[in-house]
Write an enzyme that holds these catalytic residues in place. Structure first.
Site, PDB file in Angstrom:
ATOM      1  CG  ASP A  33      -2.059   1.005   1.095  1.00  0.00           C
ATOM      2  OD1 ASP A  33      -3.206   0.573   0.901  1.00  0.00           O
ATOM      3  OD2 ASP A  33      -1.783   2.228   1.159  1.00  0.00           O
ATOM      4  CB  ILE A  34       0.782   4.332  -2.063  1.00  0.00           C
ATOM      5  CG1 ILE A  34       1.856   5.287  -2.547  1.00  0.00           C
ATOM      6  CG2 ILE A  34      -0.503   5.082  -1.696  1.00  0.00           C
ATOM      7  CD1 ILE A  34       1.530   5.940  -3.897  1.00  0.00           C
ATOM      8  CG  ASN A  91     -12.775  -0.759   3.191  1.00  0.00           C
ATOM      9  OD1 ASN A  91     -13.313  -1.070   4.256  1.00  0.00           O
ATOM     10  ND2 ASN A  91     -11.577  -0.203   3.129  1.00  0.00           N
ATOM     11  CD  GLU A  99      -9.334   6.135   0.434  1.00  0.00           C
ATOM     12  OE1 GLU A  99      -8.273   5.988  -0.213  1.00  0.00           O
ATOM     13  OE2 GLU A  99      -9.381   6.587   1.583  1.00  0.00           O
ATOM     14  CB  VAL A 100      -9.094   1.917  -5.101  1.00  0.00           C
ATOM     15  CG1 VAL A 100      -8.714   1.424  -6.490  1.00  0.00           C
ATOM     16  CG2 VAL A 100      -8.107   2.977  -4.605  1.00  0.00           C
ATOM     17  CG  HIS A 104      -8.555  -3.028  -2.714  1.00  0.00           C
ATOM     18  ND1 HIS A 104      -9.459  -2.300  -3.456  1.00  0.00           N
ATOM     19  CD2 HIS A 104      -8.420  -2.377  -1.536  1.00  0.00           C
ATOM     20  CE1 HIS A 104      -9.845  -1.240  -2.754  1.00  0.00           C
ATOM     21  NE2 HIS A 104      -9.248  -1.261  -1.582  1.00  0.00           N
ATOM     22  CG  HIS A 106      -6.764  -2.951   2.839  1.00  0.00           C
ATOM     23  ND1 HIS A 106      -6.068  -1.772   2.709  1.00  0.00           N
ATOM     24  CD2 HIS A 106      -7.969  -2.735   2.250  1.00  0.00           C
ATOM     25  CE1 HIS A 106      -6.823  -0.875   2.089  1.00  0.00           C
ATOM     26  NE2 HIS A 106      -7.982  -1.431   1.792  1.00  0.00           N
TER      27      HIS A 106
HETATM   28  P1  5GP Z   1      -9.882   1.303   0.111  1.00  0.00           P
HETATM   29  O1  5GP Z   1     -10.306   2.426   0.996  1.00  0.00           O
HETATM   30  O2  5GP Z   1     -10.407   1.460  -1.304  1.00  0.00           O
HETATM   31  O3  5GP Z   1     -10.161  -0.049   0.698  1.00  0.00           O
HETATM   32  O4  5GP Z   1      -8.295   1.382   0.067  1.00  0.00           O
HETATM   33  C1  5GP Z   1      -7.564   1.845  -1.017  1.00  0.00           C
HETATM   34  C2  5GP Z   1      -6.104   1.752  -0.646  1.00  0.00           C
HETATM   35  O5  5GP Z   1      -5.341   1.978  -1.815  1.00  0.00           O
HETATM   36  C3  5GP Z   1      -5.642   2.789   0.392  1.00  0.00           C
HETATM   37  O6  5GP Z   1      -5.090   2.104   1.514  1.00  0.00           O
HETATM   38  C4  5GP Z   1      -4.586   3.605  -0.360  1.00  0.00           C
HETATM   39  O7  5GP Z   1      -3.502   3.974   0.456  1.00  0.00           O
HETATM   40  C5  5GP Z   1      -4.166   2.672  -1.477  1.00  0.00           C
HETATM   41  N1  5GP Z   1      -3.718   3.342  -2.683  1.00  0.00           N
HETATM   42  C6  5GP Z   1      -4.341   4.376  -3.329  1.00  0.00           C
HETATM   43  N2  5GP Z   1      -3.649   4.730  -4.424  1.00  0.00           N
HETATM   44  C7  5GP Z   1      -2.568   3.905  -4.485  1.00  0.00           C
HETATM   45  C8  5GP Z   1      -1.482   3.785  -5.400  1.00  0.00           C
HETATM   46  O8  5GP Z   1      -1.356   4.497  -6.392  1.00  0.00           O
HETATM   47  N3  5GP Z   1      -0.573   2.813  -5.135  1.00  0.00           N
HETATM   48  C9  5GP Z   1      -0.667   1.986  -4.047  1.00  0.00           C
HETATM   49  N4  5GP Z   1       0.293   1.066  -3.892  1.00  0.00           N
HETATM   50  N5  5GP Z   1      -1.685   2.074  -3.168  1.00  0.00           N
HETATM   51  C10 5GP Z   1      -2.621   3.022  -3.379  1.00  0.00           C
END
Ligand code: 5GP
Length: 126
Positions: A33-34, A91, A99-100, A104, A106
């Site tokens: 994760d970034i 999520n 968010e994405v 996915h 985690h």
């Molecule tokens: P969500 O809230 O969708 O479950 O989590 C999305 C995750 O993607 C977040 O933890 C965020 O830090 C990670 N993320 C967002 N953009 C990028 C990216 O460009 N590269 C990587 N490696 N992780 C990302």
């Protein structure tokens, strides 16, 4: 929700954006994760175009489903957290703050993780 082919993980899968890859096979990619929340914070994604677990669990093939779950376990073992413990989280949608919009999981680990879910500061939905 329709799949957005320009979401950030789709772009990572196409090689348009770099990632710190930890695992890849025919169906799955995993990378750091970034913005890590724990010493180990890895994202595991299917290569197929699925918005979230809601989409993946309903529409992925048995081969994709099996490959994904096996990969989650393999990645956790590879990250060295199988003995100490880890948490997986996926999520889906607005209440979970997804968010994405590419499915996915985690993997969190590397320290004691505390409560499963923080006490919310917003009331439950009516
Ligand atoms: P969500 O809230 O969708 O479950 O989590 C999305 C995750 O993607 C977040 O933890 C965020 O830090 C990670 N993320 C967002 N953009 C990028 C990216 O460009 N590269 C990587 N490696 N992780 C990302």
């Amino acid at each position: 929700m329709a799949y957005d082919p320009n979401n950030i993980f789709a772009r990572i899968l196409r090689g348009e954006i770099p990632c710190k890859k930890v695992f890849e096979d025919a169906h799955v990619l995993a990378f750091h994760d970034i913005n890590p929340q724990t010493p180990v914070h890895i994202l595991v994604i299917p290569k197929g175009a699925y918005v979230s677990l809601e989409d993946f669990s309903a529409n992925a093939s048995d081969v994709e489903l099996a490959a994904f779950l096996r990969a989650v376990g393999a990645v956790a073992r590879g990250a060295g957290v199988a003995a100490t413990g880890y948490r997986i989280l996926a999520n889906h949608g607005a209440d979970a703050n997804q968010e994405v919009p590419h499915f996915h999981v985690h993997i969190f680990g590397g320290r004691r993780l505390g409560r499963m879910i923080a006490r919310g500061d917003t009331p439950p939905q009516a």
